[in-house]
Design a protein around this motif. Structure first.
Motif, PDB file in Angstrom:
ATOM      1  N   UNK A   1       2.064   9.576  -5.862  1.00  0.00           N
ATOM      2  CA  UNK A   1       2.580  10.925  -5.624  1.00  0.00           C
ATOM      3  C   UNK A   1       3.716  11.281  -6.582  1.00  0.00           C
ATOM      4  N   UNK A   2       4.079  10.346  -7.452  1.00  0.00           N
ATOM      5  CA  UNK A   2       5.126  10.630  -8.423  1.00  0.00           C
ATOM      6  C   UNK A   2       6.469  10.018  -8.109  1.00  0.00           C
ATOM      7  N   UNK A   3       6.538   9.204  -7.076  1.00  0.00           N
ATOM      8  CA  UNK A   3       7.804   8.571  -6.711  1.00  0.00           C
ATOM      9  C   UNK A   3       7.954   7.199  -7.346  1.00  0.00           C
ATOM     10  N   UNK A   4       9.121   6.611  -7.144  1.00  0.00           N
ATOM     11  CA  UNK A   4       9.397   5.273  -7.655  1.00  0.00           C
ATOM     12  C   UNK A   4      10.060   4.439  -6.564  1.00  0.00           C
ATOM     13  N   UNK A   5       9.761   3.142  -6.569  1.00  0.00           N
ATOM     14  CA  UNK A   5      10.398   2.212  -5.638  1.00  0.00           C
ATOM     15  C   UNK A   5      10.945   1.049  -6.460  1.00  0.00           C
ATOM     16  N   UNK A   6      12.250   0.856  -6.427  1.00  0.00           N
ATOM     17  CA  UNK A   6      12.890  -0.233  -7.159  1.00  0.00           C
ATOM     18  C   UNK A   6      13.745  -1.056  -6.209  1.00  0.00           C
ATOM     19  N   UNK A   7      13.961  -2.316  -6.565  1.00  0.00           N
ATOM     20  CA  UNK A   7      14.902  -3.131  -5.803  1.00  0.00           C
ATOM     21  C   UNK A   7      16.280  -2.947  -6.417  1.00  0.00           C
TER      22      UNK A   7
ATOM     23  N   UNK B   1       0.832  -1.201   0.000  1.00  0.00           N
ATOM     24  CA  UNK B   1       0.000   0.000   0.000  1.00  0.00           C
ATOM     25  C   UNK B   1       0.872   1.258   0.000  1.00  0.00           C
ATOM     26  N   UNK B   2       1.972   1.222   0.767  1.00  0.00           N
ATOM     27  CA  UNK B   2       2.884   2.369   0.807  1.00  0.00           C
ATOM     28  C   UNK B   2       3.502   2.612  -0.569  1.00  0.00           C
ATOM     29  N   UNK B   3       3.880   1.537  -1.256  1.00  0.00           N
ATOM     30  CA  UNK B   3       4.453   1.675  -2.598  1.00  0.00           C
ATOM     31  C   UNK B   3       3.441   2.301  -3.548  1.00  0.00           C
ATOM     32  N   UNK B   4       2.187   1.876  -3.462  1.00  0.00           N
ATOM     33  CA  UNK B   4       1.148   2.450  -4.314  1.00  0.00           C
ATOM     34  C   UNK B   4       1.007   3.947  -4.067  1.00  0.00           C
ATOM     35  N   UNK B   5       1.046   4.352  -2.808  1.00  0.00           N
ATOM     36  CA  UNK B   5       0.896   5.769  -2.486  1.00  0.00           C
ATOM     37  C   UNK B   5       2.098   6.576  -2.962  1.00  0.00           C
TER      38      UNK B   5
ATOM     39  N   UNK C   1       5.041  12.940   1.557  1.00  0.00           N
ATOM     40  CA  UNK C   1       5.446  11.900   0.605  1.00  0.00           C
ATOM     41  C   UNK C   1       6.672  11.161   1.128  1.00  0.00           C
ATOM     42  N   UNK C   2       7.611  11.901   1.694  1.00  0.00           N
ATOM     43  CA  UNK C   2       8.823  11.274   2.219  1.00  0.00           C
ATOM     44  C   UNK C   2       8.505  10.381   3.412  1.00  0.00           C
ATOM     45  N   UNK C   3       7.491  10.755   4.180  1.00  0.00           N
ATOM     46  CA  UNK C   3       7.118   9.965   5.362  1.00  0.00           C
ATOM     47  C   UNK C   3       6.666   8.560   4.987  1.00  0.00           C
ATOM     48  N   UNK C   4       6.175   8.371   3.764  1.00  0.00           N
ATOM     49  CA  UNK C   4       5.715   7.050   3.336  1.00  0.00           C
ATOM     50  C   UNK C   4       6.848   6.030   3.280  1.00  0.00           C
ATOM     51  N   UNK C   5       8.077   6.521   3.159  1.00  0.00           N
ATOM     52  CA  UNK C   5       9.229   5.624   3.067  1.00  0.00           C
ATOM     53  C   UNK C   5       9.379   4.803   4.353  1.00  0.00           C
ATOM     54  N   UNK C   6       8.910   5.330   5.472  1.00  0.00           N
ATOM     55  CA  UNK C   6       8.997   4.612   6.749  1.00  0.00           C
ATOM     56  C   UNK C   6       8.224   3.295   6.718  1.00  0.00           C
ATOM     57  N   UNK C   7       7.306   3.164   5.792  1.00  0.00           N
ATOM     58  CA  UNK C   7       6.481   1.960   5.720  1.00  0.00           C
ATOM     59  C   UNK C   7       7.057   0.916   4.756  1.00  0.00           C
ATOM     60  N   UNK C   8       8.308   1.145   4.313  1.00  0.00           N
ATOM     61  CA  UNK C   8       8.985   0.171   3.456  1.00  0.00           C
ATOM     62  C   UNK C   8      10.078  -0.530   4.242  1.00  0.00           C
ATOM     63  N   UNK C   9      10.390  -1.741   3.853  1.00  0.00           N
ATOM     64  CA  UNK C   9      11.446  -2.506   4.508  1.00  0.00           C
ATOM     65  C   UNK C   9      12.741  -2.432   3.706  1.00  0.00           C
TER      66      UNK C   9
END
Length: 371
Positions: free
Chosen positions: A229-235, A221-225, A258-266
């Motif tokens: 918002x215009x960000x990207x998440x890659x491995x 869900x965090x990745x979707x948000x 938007x930056x706060x959402x990163x806290x919900x990633x591992x």
């Protein structure tokens, strides 16, 4: 410096279980040098002597022990003129390591025939030193004297000059010792007080910003948000769960939320928020990420106040603060990031003097002011 040592020790003790310290990596240049010149199991001299000396010196084969990493001996200076270390970054060593190794070995071979002392025809070459079991530049500091030592002049007798009053000398020594001791005590007390103050502040920051457990659903869900918002998440790679979060290419406004959402990633190891509207509060939102190694905050609204929130990120190696409002007063706290290697401070309030002071406190740190 004393304050930094104390702070590092105290922070390590109080943060056990929160942050893990990585092992220090052996620089790639040393690895290639050792593979080429240092025998794994030498049986005879002088190979045994050289293997022992080189293995003990490691990076100081090129650098000067106890000095900044910018200070190189004759061998390191020759290598620096042939090799651009910017071409041996992490990305290239991961994707083109063999080619990089070939280039480095070619440079070593080119340096070998050069003389340690270029202005002395009798100077040995770097290769001759290695063959003789010595470090490449060692002979330059141990060449025999060509001029005989002059006989020392006979000491004058008390009758020929002023008689020395031993009691007066002893008194002067005692006074100087007392003054130095008092000055050192004052400095150490202040340094210790400052170190404890910062350490307590960091502990409170960590306690106030605990990282909540994250499951697969919450992370998805965090990745979707973030993407919305215009960000990207890659491995980082196909067989890795290390994540890189990028906001700098977004065509949408990126703020602290938007930056706060990163806290919900591992397992986030890199964040790029260059050119966004992130502020000090956004940097505070990152507290708790245990594996963060690279952070780009260039051209953001970050100030000195944000830098204390970076101290808990003990694995941080790369930090870009280009075009922000940080100053010498703020970057001083970065001396507590013991693994920091690259710091970019172009177009900030930081000065060459402040950068040099920071480099003197962190082994291996290079501060780039853009000059």
């Amino acid at each position: 410096m004393f304050a930094r040592i104390v702070l590092t020790a105290l922070l390590a003790l109080t943060s056990v279980g929160l942050f893990a310290q990585p092992a220090l990596a052996i620089p790639y240049f040393w690895e290639v040098f050792a593979e080429k010149y240092v025998p794994a199991d030498p049986k005879e001299e002088p190979a045994k002597q050289f293997a022992s000396a080189a293995s003990s010196s490691k990076c100081n084969v090129c650098h000067v022990d106890g000095e900044s990493k910018k200070v190189r001996n004759a061998y390191g200076t020759a290598l620096d003129e042939l090799v651009d270390k910017a071409n041996f970054g992490k990305d290239r060593l991961e994707n083109d390591k063999e080619k990089a190794k070939e280039e480095l070995i070619a440079a070593f071979e080119k340096i070998g025939p050069m003389k340690v002392d270029a202005g002395n025809d009798k100077s040995p070459t770097f290769a001759e030193n290695i063959q003789a079991g010595k470090l490449p530049s060692e002979i330059a500091m141990a060449e025999p004297m060509t001029e005989p030592m002059a006989e020392p002049a006979p000491a004058e007798s008390p009758a020929a000059g002023i008689a020395l009053d031993q009691a007066a000398i002893d008194k002067l020594k005692a006074e100087i010792k007392a003054e130095v001791k008092a000055e050192l005590a004052t400095e150490l007390r202040k340094g210790l007080a400052d170190a404890i103050k910062v350490q307590l502040q960091v502990i409170e920051i960590v306690k106030a910003n605990p990282l909540a457990p994250v499951d697969d659903a919450a992370e998805e869900e965090a990745i979707k948000q973030i993407v919305a918002r215009g960000g990207r998440v890659n491995v980082l790679s196909q067989n890795s769960d290390e994540k890189v979060v990028s906001f700098h290419l977004s065509d949408k406004p990126i703020d602290d939320q938007a930056l706060a959402l990163v806290r919900q990633l591992r397992n986030v190891v890199e964040i790029n928020a260059r050119g966004t509207a992130v502020t000090d509060e956004g940097v505070k939102q990152l507290v708790g990420l245990p594996n963060l190694q690279r952070l780009n905050l260039a051209k953001t609204n970050v100030t000195d106040a944000a830098l204390i929130y970076l101290v808990p990120h003990t694995k941080l190696e790369y930090l870009n603060l280009y075009g922000t409002k940080v100053t010498d007063q703020g970057i001083d706290v970065l001396a507590n990031l013991v693994n920091l290697k690259n710091l970019y401070l172009w177009q900030t309030g930081a000065t060459p003097e402040g950068a040099e002071e920071l480099e003197s406190q962190l082994t291996g740190l290079e501060v780039n002011l853009g000059s």
